[in-house]
Scaffold this active site. Structure first.
Site, PDB file in Angstrom:
ATOM      1  N   LYS A 177       0.836  -1.214   0.000  1.00 15.94           N
ATOM      2  CA  LYS A 177       0.000   0.000   0.000  1.00 15.94           C
ATOM      3  C   LYS A 177       0.870   1.264   0.000  1.00 15.94           C
ATOM      4  O   LYS A 177       0.568   2.241  -0.702  1.00 15.94           O
ATOM      5  CB  LYS A 177      -0.911  -0.025   1.228  1.00 15.94           C
ATOM      6  N   LYS A 246       0.743  11.392   5.521  1.00 18.85           N
ATOM      7  CA  LYS A 246       1.188  10.267   6.367  1.00 18.85           C
ATOM      8  C   LYS A 246       1.742   9.141   5.497  1.00 18.85           C
ATOM      9  O   LYS A 246       2.824   8.609   5.759  1.00 18.85           O
ATOM     10  CB  LYS A 246      -0.005   9.748   7.193  1.00 18.85           C
TER      11      LYS A 246
HETATM   12  P1  NAD Z   1     -11.341   9.410   8.370  1.00 18.70           P
HETATM   13  O1  NAD Z   1     -10.493  10.385   9.099  1.00 18.70           O
HETATM   14  O2  NAD Z   1     -12.457   9.874   7.512  1.00 18.70           O
HETATM   15  O3  NAD Z   1     -11.956   8.338   9.402  1.00 18.70           O
HETATM   16  C1  NAD Z   1     -11.280   7.796  10.485  1.00 18.70           C
HETATM   17  C2  NAD Z   1     -12.307   7.590  11.580  1.00 18.70           C
HETATM   18  O4  NAD Z   1     -11.704   6.882  12.665  1.00 18.70           O
HETATM   19  C3  NAD Z   1     -12.838   8.915  12.150  1.00 18.70           C
HETATM   20  O5  NAD Z   1     -14.258   8.952  12.033  1.00 18.70           O
HETATM   21  C4  NAD Z   1     -12.384   8.897  13.616  1.00 18.70           C
HETATM   22  O6  NAD Z   1     -13.313   9.496  14.507  1.00 18.70           O
HETATM   23  C5  NAD Z   1     -12.258   7.399  13.858  1.00 18.70           C
HETATM   24  N1  NAD Z   1     -11.375   7.027  14.948  1.00 18.70           N
HETATM   25  C6  NAD Z   1     -10.130   7.481  15.210  1.00 18.70           C
HETATM   26  N2  NAD Z   1      -9.612   6.821  16.277  1.00 18.70           N
HETATM   27  C7  NAD Z   1     -10.559   5.938  16.678  1.00 18.70           C
HETATM   28  C8  NAD Z   1     -10.643   4.973  17.709  1.00 18.70           C
HETATM   29  N3  NAD Z   1      -9.656   4.788  18.591  1.00 18.70           N
HETATM   30  N4  NAD Z   1     -11.769   4.229  17.824  1.00 18.70           N
HETATM   31  C9  NAD Z   1     -12.803   4.406  16.967  1.00 18.70           C
HETATM   32  N5  NAD Z   1     -12.790   5.319  15.959  1.00 18.70           N
HETATM   33  C10 NAD Z   1     -11.682   6.062  15.827  1.00 18.70           C
HETATM   34  O7  NAD Z   1     -10.311   8.520   7.535  1.00 18.70           O
HETATM   35  P2  NAD Z   1     -10.624   7.661   6.217  1.00 18.70           P
HETATM   36  O8  NAD Z   1     -10.432   8.529   5.044  1.00 18.70           O
HETATM   37  O9  NAD Z   1     -11.877   6.899   6.403  1.00 18.70           O
HETATM   38  O10 NAD Z   1      -9.367   6.655   6.270  1.00 18.70           O
HETATM   39  C11 NAD Z   1      -9.289   5.563   7.179  1.00 18.70           C
HETATM   40  C12 NAD Z   1      -8.039   4.771   6.844  1.00 18.70           C
HETATM   41  O11 NAD Z   1      -8.131   4.277   5.497  1.00 18.70           O
HETATM   42  C13 NAD Z   1      -6.743   5.596   6.899  1.00 18.70           C
HETATM   43  O12 NAD Z   1      -5.698   4.805   7.381  1.00 18.70           O
HETATM   44  C14 NAD Z   1      -6.523   6.003   5.452  1.00 18.70           C
HETATM   45  O13 NAD Z   1      -5.162   6.277   5.188  1.00 18.70           O
HETATM   46  C15 NAD Z   1      -7.040   4.782   4.721  1.00 18.70           C
HETATM   47  N6  NAD Z   1      -7.553   5.005   3.364  1.00 18.70           N
HETATM   48  C16 NAD Z   1      -8.356   6.062   3.054  1.00 18.70           C
HETATM   49  C17 NAD Z   1      -8.839   6.206   1.749  1.00 18.70           C
HETATM   50  C18 NAD Z   1      -9.750   7.355   1.356  1.00 18.70           C
HETATM   51  O14 NAD Z   1      -9.965   7.540   0.132  1.00 18.70           O
HETATM   52  N7  NAD Z   1     -10.323   8.117   2.278  1.00 18.70           N
HETATM   53  C19 NAD Z   1      -8.504   5.271   0.766  1.00 18.70           C
HETATM   54  C20 NAD Z   1      -7.699   4.194   1.116  1.00 18.70           C
HETATM   55  C21 NAD Z   1      -7.236   4.068   2.418  1.00 18.70           C
END
Ligand code: NAD
Length: 295
Positions: A177, A246
């Site tokens: 990734k 990140k």
């Molecule tokens: P986001 O910031 O929208 O969501 C993360 C969520 O996790 C938030 O709602 C936050 O409140 C919650 N959270 C944080 N700590 C927590 C805990 N201890 N317990 C419960 N909830 C908790 O992020 P996202 O865009 O959904 O991304 C999530 C992951 O997926 C990341 O690692 C990101 O790099 C990866 N990712 C994102 C995308 C994208 O297009 N958004 C694509 C591929 C991968």
């Protein structure tokens, strides 16, 4: 299917990605529990077929599988460590954590090893595809972990992904990734620069983009991200600058720790970290903005 015969999946983290994955699982017949630190996200989940929980502990106690979608490796490790007692007490019932967060290989290896000694499984299973693919079960998933755990988790993996690639042992999914996102981050910059050059050279950037998407300059960034989020000035792909920063930083740290010399990647990391006019909360597609009027 009744609640006691249904496979139960607990989704931890209901952000841009997690909520879509939870909705997909619920729509495909899994009993889907959801938890997020944010009450707003829990309330949003409650409007669909996801059962919102008040604590993560409840998900650890009752789920067959846990799907994590958390910001960083630190969050992933903290959630597992805070609930390790529950995992210890679940003797006889195997639980697999499918961590779809973009996390760190060393952290995943350590967690997989700890869970394995407790009779459970941990897969690093980061995803590519964005919120729309999460909500339709069309993600690409890259997986690190044992053959046995991957086979066991196959129904959940298949529900979430259009393509699932088992890359290797624990940590391999995270490495894959980071490699992918380093390239996507580079494409975001180079495609923006190419269109800036098109403008400077006196041609319509829309025409230039059509050309490169029919020629050898094409990438998924030029084919999907530019038309949808950059040319339209929408900049709302649902993936934040902070999260891409990140990923680029982690890829750069991986290269340094392994002694891999990547001069272009160093520049990409510097540009993403140093783009001071963009906040972490901005959409990552803003990094491709090439017109003088864009932010
Ligand atoms: P986001 O910031 O929208 O969501 C993360 C969520 O996790 C938030 O709602 C936050 O409140 C919650 N959270 C944080 N700590 C927590 C805990 N201890 N317990 C419960 N909830 C908790 O992020 P996202 O865009 O959904 O991304 C999530 C992951 O997926 C990341 O690692 C990101 O790099 C990866 N990712 C994102 C995308 C994208 O297009 N958004 C694509 C591929 C991968």
């Amino acid at each position: 299917m009744s609640a006691d015969t249904q496979t139960t999946v607990g989704v931890i983290g209901l952000g841009s990605m997690g909520i879509g994955m939870a909705q997909t699982l619920a729509s495909k017949g899994f009993r889907t529990l959801g938890f997020d630190l944010s009450e707003e996200r829990r309330n949003l989940a409650a409007k669909s077929a996801i059962e919102p929980l008040d604590t993560i502990a409840a998900a650890f106690e009752t789920s067959d599988f846990l799907v994590f979608s958390l910001p960083t490796a630190k969050d992933v490790a903290a959630v597992v460590n805070q609930h390790i007692d529950i995992l210890q007490e679940r003797d006889g019932t195997h639980i697999i954590i499918i961590d779809t967060s973009t996390s760190e290989p060393d952290v995943s290896r350590e967690l997989a090893s700890r869970l394995s000694t407790l009779g459970h499984g941990f897969l690093d299973a980061p995803v590519s595809g964005g919120p729309a693919s999460a909500a339709t079960g069309k993600l690409t998933m890259m997986i690190g972990g044992s053959d046995e755990d991957v086979a066991f988790a196959r129904p959940v993996i298949e529900a979430l992904s259009a393509k699932a690639l088992h890359v290797g042992a624990s940590g391999a999914g995270n490495v894959a990734k980071l490699v992918n996102n380093l390239l996507a981050a580079a494409h975001m910059i180079t495609t923006g620069e190419a269109l800036k050059l098109a403008l400077a050279g006196g041609i319509d950037p829309e025409a230039a983009l059509r050309v490169l998407n029919a020629a050898s300059g094409k990438s998924m960034i030029s084919e999907v991200h530019f038309p949808t989020w950059v040319m339209s000035d929408r900049f709302d792909s649902g993936f934040s600058m902070g999260l891409m920063r990140k990923d680029v930083r982690l890829a750069s740290e991986l290269a340094q720790s392994k002694g891999a010399e990547l001069p272009m990647a160093e520049l990409v990391a510097k540009l993403w970290a140093g783009s001071s006019n963009l906040e972490d909360s901005d959409d990552f597609t803003r990094m491709g903005a090439f017109k003088p009027s864009s932010k």
